[in-house]
Design an enzyme around this catalytic site. Structure first.
Site, PDB file in Angstrom:
ATOM      1  N   CYS A  47       0.835  -1.210   0.000  1.00  0.00           N
ATOM      2  CA  CYS A  47       0.000   0.000   0.000  1.00  0.00           C
ATOM      3  C   CYS A  47       0.874   1.266   0.000  1.00  0.00           C
ATOM      4  CB  CYS A  47      -0.999  -0.058   1.161  1.00  0.00           C
ATOM      5  SG  CYS A  47      -2.380   1.084   0.922  1.00  0.00           S
TER       6      CYS A  47
ATOM      7  N   HIS B  35      -3.691  -5.199   0.630  1.00  0.00           N
ATOM      8  CA  HIS B  35      -3.144  -5.607   1.931  1.00  0.00           C
ATOM      9  C   HIS B  35      -3.186  -7.130   2.073  1.00  0.00           C
ATOM     10  CE1 HIS B  35      -2.417  -1.791   4.071  1.00  0.00           C
ATOM     11  NE2 HIS B  35      -3.330  -1.319   3.244  1.00  0.00           N
TER      12      HIS B  35
ATOM     13  N   GLU C 165      -1.558  -8.999   4.013  1.00  0.00           N
ATOM     14  CA  GLU C 165      -1.467  -9.448   5.419  1.00  0.00           C
ATOM     15  C   GLU C 165      -2.849  -9.607   6.049  1.00  0.00           C
ATOM     16  OE1 GLU C 165      -1.009  -6.416   4.424  1.00  0.00           O
ATOM     17  OE2 GLU C 165      -1.958  -5.063   5.874  1.00  0.00           O
TER      18      GLU C 165
END
Ligand code: MN
Length: 248
Positions: free
Chosen positions: A112, A214, A216
């Protein structure tokens, strides 16, 4: 056997009379690195070049996480009214870490803001807000939870990212209001949303991998996203081995 160390810059929040200052990093980044058998090393911001250099000498890879907007002065633009929160000192710190990682040949994963910052560090530019990118953009700042996916991303079949994810199209989450405009030197856009917004970039040897979404937050929903982190630790382990090998 030593596991590779992945440096991750964190953000300093000033304290108040009631509370001391805090260092901040979303736990999900550290968890993703741990799951990929890497040791996350949190790097607090400092202006001291020797401290930065020494801190990075302990790292085998670098992860640049999400956060605020890169200051547009780094790509020679004045601030647009739609620009979000910027932190010049944080940008400078993270760009210094990136430059040191490049010198040392470390693998870098930018997520990001991390993608945008690396792009700017390599001479690229950003749309200060996606509404400035022209033709009807999609929703890139979802209201759904971070673990939910919102838009499709099409991946170039000749990319490292395609090799990792094993797919030419994935649905991803999207929590950004800025986007890459001009690509930085040595970077290639390897994934785009259906509106043309750049969603991933990489360099020729794959040692730089940048994603606008994202991963994660998607490890449960889309297990192949874990490979983005295991690739970072795999490359970092190779870097670590080279470093520890005795000179010939
Ligand atoms: Mn997006």
């Amino acid at each position: 056997m030593k596991l590779p160390v992945i440096g991750i810059p964190c953000t300093a929040r000033p304290g108040s009379e009631a509370q001391t200052g805090q260092l901040q990093l979303s736990k999900a980044y550290a968890d993703a690195v741990l799951m990929a058998r890497g040791i996350p090393l949190l790097l607090p911001p400092t202006d001291d070049p020797l401290l930065r250099q020494s801190a990075l000498s302990h790292c085998d890879g670098l992860l640049l996480p999400g956060g605020g907007d890169p200051d547009p002065r780094f790509y020679s633009e004045p601030p647009h009214p739609l620009l979000g929160e910027v932190d010049f000192a944080q940008d400078r710190f993270e760009m210094a870490l990136f430059a040191l990682a490049q010198i040392r040949g470390l693998p870098v994963l930018g997520i990001c803001r991390g993608m945008q910052l690396v792009n700017v560090a390599l001479g690229g530019s950003l749309y200060q807000d996606i509404s400035l990118a022209g033709a009807a953009p999609l929703l890139h700042r979802q209201n759904a939870p971070r673990s939910a996916t919102i838009h499709k991303v099409e991946i170039s079949p000749d990319s490292e990212l395609y090799r990792l994810l094993g797919s030419s199209a994935v649905y991803t989450n999207s929590m950004h209001h800025q986007a890459v405009r001009r690509a930085g030197e040595g970077l290639r856009v390897v994934a785009r949303a259906p509106d043309g917004i750049a969603e991933a970039m990489e360099n020729a040897d794959g040692s730089l991998l940048l994603v606008q979404w994202h991963p994660e937050a998607l490890l449960q929903a889309i297990p192949p996203m874990q490979r983005i982190f295991t690739e970072l630790t795999r490359r970092a382990a190779i870097t670590a081995q080279k470093r520890e090998a005795p000179p010939l």
